[in-house]
Scaffold this motif. Structure first.
Motif, PDB file in Angstrom:
ATOM      1  N   ILE A 166      54.997  12.582  22.762  1.00 20.72           N
ATOM      2  CA  ILE A 166      54.672  13.295  24.001  1.00 20.72           C
ATOM      3  C   ILE A 166      53.193  13.636  23.972  1.00 20.72           C
ATOM      4  N   SER A 167      52.547  13.582  25.123  1.00 23.92           N
ATOM      5  CA  SER A 167      51.151  13.983  25.223  1.00 23.92           C
ATOM      6  C   SER A 167      51.087  15.487  25.493  1.00 23.92           C
ATOM      7  N   PHE A 168      50.598  16.240  24.512  1.00 20.17           N
ATOM      8  CA  PHE A 168      50.472  17.694  24.661  1.00 20.17           C
ATOM      9  C   PHE A 168      49.047  18.039  25.052  1.00 20.17           C
ATOM     10  N   GLU A 169      48.911  18.868  26.081  1.00 18.31           N
ATOM     11  CA  GLU A 169      47.581  19.175  26.602  1.00 18.31           C
ATOM     12  C   GLU A 169      47.446  20.666  26.902  1.00 18.31           C
ATOM     13  N   LYS A 170      46.365  21.256  26.395  1.00 22.88           N
ATOM     14  CA  LYS A 170      46.094  22.680  26.619  1.00 22.88           C
ATOM     15  C   LYS A 170      45.372  22.829  27.960  1.00 22.88           C
ATOM     16  N   VAL A 171      46.042  23.497  28.892  1.00 21.03           N
ATOM     17  CA  VAL A 171      45.486  23.711  30.227  1.00 21.03           C
ATOM     18  C   VAL A 171      45.874  25.104  30.700  1.00 21.03           C
ATOM     19  N   ASN A 172      44.907  25.865  31.130  1.00 22.72           N
ATOM     20  CA  ASN A 172      45.178  27.141  31.789  1.00 22.72           C
ATOM     21  C   ASN A 172      45.306  26.847  33.285  1.00 22.72           C
ATOM     22  N   LEU A 173      46.536  26.795  33.752  1.00 26.97           N
ATOM     23  CA  LEU A 173      46.802  26.333  35.117  1.00 26.97           C
ATOM     24  C   LEU A 173      46.071  27.159  36.175  1.00 26.97           C
ATOM     25  N   LEU A 174      45.878  28.438  35.923  1.00 33.26           N
ATOM     26  CA  LEU A 174      45.227  29.291  36.924  1.00 33.26           C
ATOM     27  C   LEU A 174      43.719  29.061  36.995  1.00 33.26           C
ATOM     28  N   LYS A 175      43.167  28.366  35.992  1.00 33.23           N
ATOM     29  CA  LYS A 175      41.725  28.121  35.964  1.00 33.23           C
ATOM     30  C   LYS A 175      41.362  26.639  35.978  1.00 33.23           C
ATOM     31  N   GLU A 176      42.322  25.768  35.619  1.00 33.14           N
ATOM     32  CA  GLU A 176      42.026  24.354  35.474  1.00 33.14           C
ATOM     33  C   GLU A 176      43.017  23.503  36.267  1.00 33.14           C
ATOM     34  N   MET A 177      42.643  22.247  36.466  1.00 29.81           N
ATOM     35  CA  MET A 177      43.516  21.315  37.175  1.00 29.81           C
ATOM     36  C   MET A 177      44.463  20.620  36.207  1.00 29.81           C
ATOM     37  N   PRO A 196      56.279  31.463  35.387  1.00 25.20           N
ATOM     38  CA  PRO A 196      56.553  32.888  35.619  1.00 25.20           C
ATOM     39  C   PRO A 196      56.861  33.117  37.101  1.00 25.20           C
ATOM     40  N   TYR A 197      57.932  33.845  37.391  1.00 29.42           N
ATOM     41  CA  TYR A 197      58.273  34.108  38.793  1.00 29.42           C
ATOM     42  C   TYR A 197      58.955  35.455  39.010  1.00 29.42           C
ATOM     43  N   TYR A 230      53.108  28.448  41.594  1.00 33.05           N
ATOM     44  CA  TYR A 230      53.542  27.345  42.467  1.00 33.05           C
ATOM     45  C   TYR A 230      52.377  26.862  43.329  1.00 33.05           C
ATOM     46  N   LYS A 231      51.633  27.803  43.881  1.00 29.71           N
ATOM     47  CA  LYS A 231      50.530  27.431  44.772  1.00 29.71           C
ATOM     48  C   LYS A 231      49.458  26.639  44.034  1.00 29.71           C
ATOM     49  N   LYS A 232      49.209  27.002  42.778  1.00 30.25           N
ATOM     50  CA  LYS A 232      48.224  26.252  42.000  1.00 30.25           C
ATOM     51  C   LYS A 232      48.725  24.823  41.727  1.00 30.25           C
TER      52      LYS A 232
END
Length: 296
Positions: A166-177, A196-197, A230-232
């Motif tokens: 599996i390709s594991f990738e560190k991404v902060n969804l709220l700051k990055e695409m 989170p919801y 969700y919006k991001k």
């Protein structure tokens, strides 16, 4: 001490925290089969034969019992959880896999038996359980994404445990695409997420062991912006994806109608809500046709 005596002590110690006898019994067998490294039948035989417990084993059992008494979830106490009857390493850095998430993954598997997807994105992978099950079913290339190296280290251990790539990738969804490789109008992608919801005002409805031990960042969103994750994801889809994009999300059952409205406004089609095994509207699937998009 005999095992049956520990069984009595176990029930007496935890009966106020776990008033349901079946739940208490399940906890007992999860703990003892882990400590004794055997199956439930073996534990039942030891109970029936009134076998004594080795002193070192007894010390381990007592230590774990006190952890349970402090509301620590059994999965963190024994360091593992089960998902699709497979064992996964877990600790307080990752959310404990739930039966509701099994239902979400099963929905994907039911709808896409014959597809060979170009890319699958597991947003907020945690223990990696969703990615690993999908990879085991050979649906396509998996991108497992989360915001910390510590979380991804656990997911990598689970991938190694189950022998999948599996390709594991560190991404902060709220700051990055969301990172994507080249796509075209013939591309087909799946985005699956249990983000989170839970609104902060709903915190009071949760079991104490969830609030005390499970990662807060995997649970809560502001009351004023409950769809922030969700919006991001939707923004990333519109900016970075081409072809057909399927999304499968777990959602807050109290505001599922608002999720439908949000998806419809953005342009998603084939929207469907499903209820979980408890009868709550907790899962949604929708499709976005991202043709003729300029890939950034």
């Amino acid at each position: 001490m005999y095992l049956y005596e520990f069984y009595r002590l176990f029930k007496k110690t935890l009966k106020n925290l776990y008033p349901e006898p079946k739940e208490l019994e399940t906890l007992f067998f999860l703990l003892t089969t882990h400590i004794f490294q055997c199956d439930q039948t073996n534990i039942l035989l030891q109970l029936g034969n009134k076998e004594k417990i080795n002193f070192l084993i007894y010390k381990k059992l007592i230590k774990k019992l006190w952890e349970l008494k402090k509301n620590r979830p059994i999965q963190y106490v024994i360091g593992k959880a089960y998902f699709f009857d497979m064992e996964f390493i877990v600790n307080e850095k990752v959310f404990i896999p739930r039966p509701e998430t099994e239902e979400l993954v099963l929905w994907i598997l039911q709808e896409h038996k014959s597809h060979n997807f170009v890319q699958i994105f597991d947003i907020g992978t945690g223990s990696g359980c969703i990615s690993i099950i999908l990879k085991k079913r050979k649906l396509g290339m998996i991108h497992a994404i989360d915001f910390s190296h510590e979380i991804l280290d656990i997911a990598r251990k689970n991938a190694k445990l189950h022998n999948v790539e599996i390709s594991f990738e560190k991404v902060n969804l709220l700051k990055e695409m969301i990172p994507t490789s080249k796509m075209n109008n013939n591309s087909v992608s799946i985005i699956v997420s249990n983000p989170p919801y839970i609104r902060l005002s709903e915190r009071k409805f949760l079991h104490p062991n969830i609030i005390q031990y499970e990662p807060i960042q995997a649970l809560f969103v502001p009351d004023e912006d409950p769809f922030i994750f969700y919006k991001k994801i939707f923004f990333c889809i519109k900016k970075k994806f081409a072809g057909i994009v399927y999304v499968y999300f777990e959602i807050n059952q109290f505001i599922y109608l608002d999720v439908i409205e949000l998806l419809s406004k953005i342009g998603f089609l084939n929207i469907e809500i499903r209820k979980d095994f408890q009868g709550y509207s907790r899962m949604i699937r929708a499709v976005y046709y991202a043709y003729n998009k300029r890939i950034l």
